[in-house]
Enzyme design. Sequence first.
Site, PDB file in Angstrom:
ATOM      1  N   CYS A  57      -5.291   3.279  -7.927  1.00 33.14           N
ATOM      2  CA  CYS A  57      -4.335   4.227  -7.396  1.00 33.14           C
ATOM      3  C   CYS A  57      -5.014   4.930  -6.222  1.00 33.14           C
ATOM      4  O   CYS A  57      -6.156   4.619  -5.881  1.00 33.14           O
ATOM      5  CB  CYS A  57      -3.914   5.218  -8.478  1.00 33.14           C
ATOM      6  SG  CYS A  57      -2.343   6.038  -8.132  1.00 33.14           S
ATOM      7  N   CYS A 115       0.209   2.539  -7.628  1.00 28.02           N
ATOM      8  CA  CYS A 115       0.894   3.462  -6.731  1.00 28.02           C
ATOM      9  C   CYS A 115       1.091   2.772  -5.389  1.00 28.02           C
ATOM     10  O   CYS A 115       0.291   1.919  -4.989  1.00 28.02           O
ATOM     11  CB  CYS A 115       0.153   4.787  -6.581  1.00 28.02           C
ATOM     12  SG  CYS A 115      -1.284   4.767  -5.511  1.00 28.02           S
ATOM     13  N   CYS A 118      -7.066  -3.548   1.416  1.00 24.85           N
ATOM     14  CA  CYS A 118      -8.412  -3.560   0.838  1.00 24.85           C
ATOM     15  C   CYS A 118      -9.059  -4.924   1.032  1.00 24.85           C
ATOM     16  O   CYS A 118      -8.372  -5.937   1.148  1.00 24.85           O
ATOM     17  CB  CYS A 118      -8.358  -3.232  -0.657  1.00 24.85           C
ATOM     18  SG  CYS A 118      -7.795  -1.559  -1.016  1.00 24.85           S
TER      19      CYS A 118
END
Length: 279
Positions: free
Chosen positions: A121, A197, A205
Amino acid sequence: MQKMILTQLTTLGHAERLEVFRLLVRRYPDAVPAGEIAAVLRIKAPTLSTYLAALMRADLITRTRAGTSLLYAVNMSEVQSALNYLVFDCCRGRMETCFDTLPAQLTGDTAMTKYNVLFICTGNSARSIFAESILRKEAGDRFTVYSAGTKPQSELNPFALQVLNQKGHDVSVLRAKNVSELQGEDAPVFDFVFTVCDRAANEDCPAWPGQPVSAHWGLPDPVKALGTDAEKSLAFQQAYGALRNRVLAFSALPLASLDRISLQRAVDDIGRTHSGEPA
């Protein structure tokens, strides 16, 4: 089919159109408002409209309307058809030729090793902490569970801790941490990585080693709930209930008997369902 493949490859050959497509893949199965896409990727609205129109002409994304908002999502069935064509026509079914490191199965061995699972998250103060705690309590004998945040809070949310204490979870093992702690040479190799989320899923990422099965299980942020303490507490209870339903559905999957494609489909389906009630 060949003509459409050429259109799709040409469309994705543009750097910013590719970034729009990759964002929508990370958010799958969500449909994302155009304004949010523009804000995340810092693309001006007229330019984004051009990119979205090109991706739609290539059948790579779909558009729906919710009130006054236009929502965009990956056309996963068309993407799968395109990949099938590339593998079975261009590569003549030789997957090892086209995909040098395609994983045949998960790294875990159900007889010997636990599966490594990571929940991500933004703040790592509530939703990812809930998911970590639930899976550890319900199936800690089969899963080693972690959670982390892309921009973690310094402390866990007190409403989240209250819910976890009420549900009998051990909160002493919990702390907010950055995903960077779980990257590098000594980091665990994850079998599953879930974002819970939207903001975390929006971030590009780095790829995780071992190519884990990943999915987006986005939920509204209970931290943003307004009103009385009772109303705020209810928002956290709802988030906990939704995550518990999803985690239980995941832990019930026959992991050893599912191939990777079936497993990916299963975890994506869990993200579409099991919204749950306060638990």
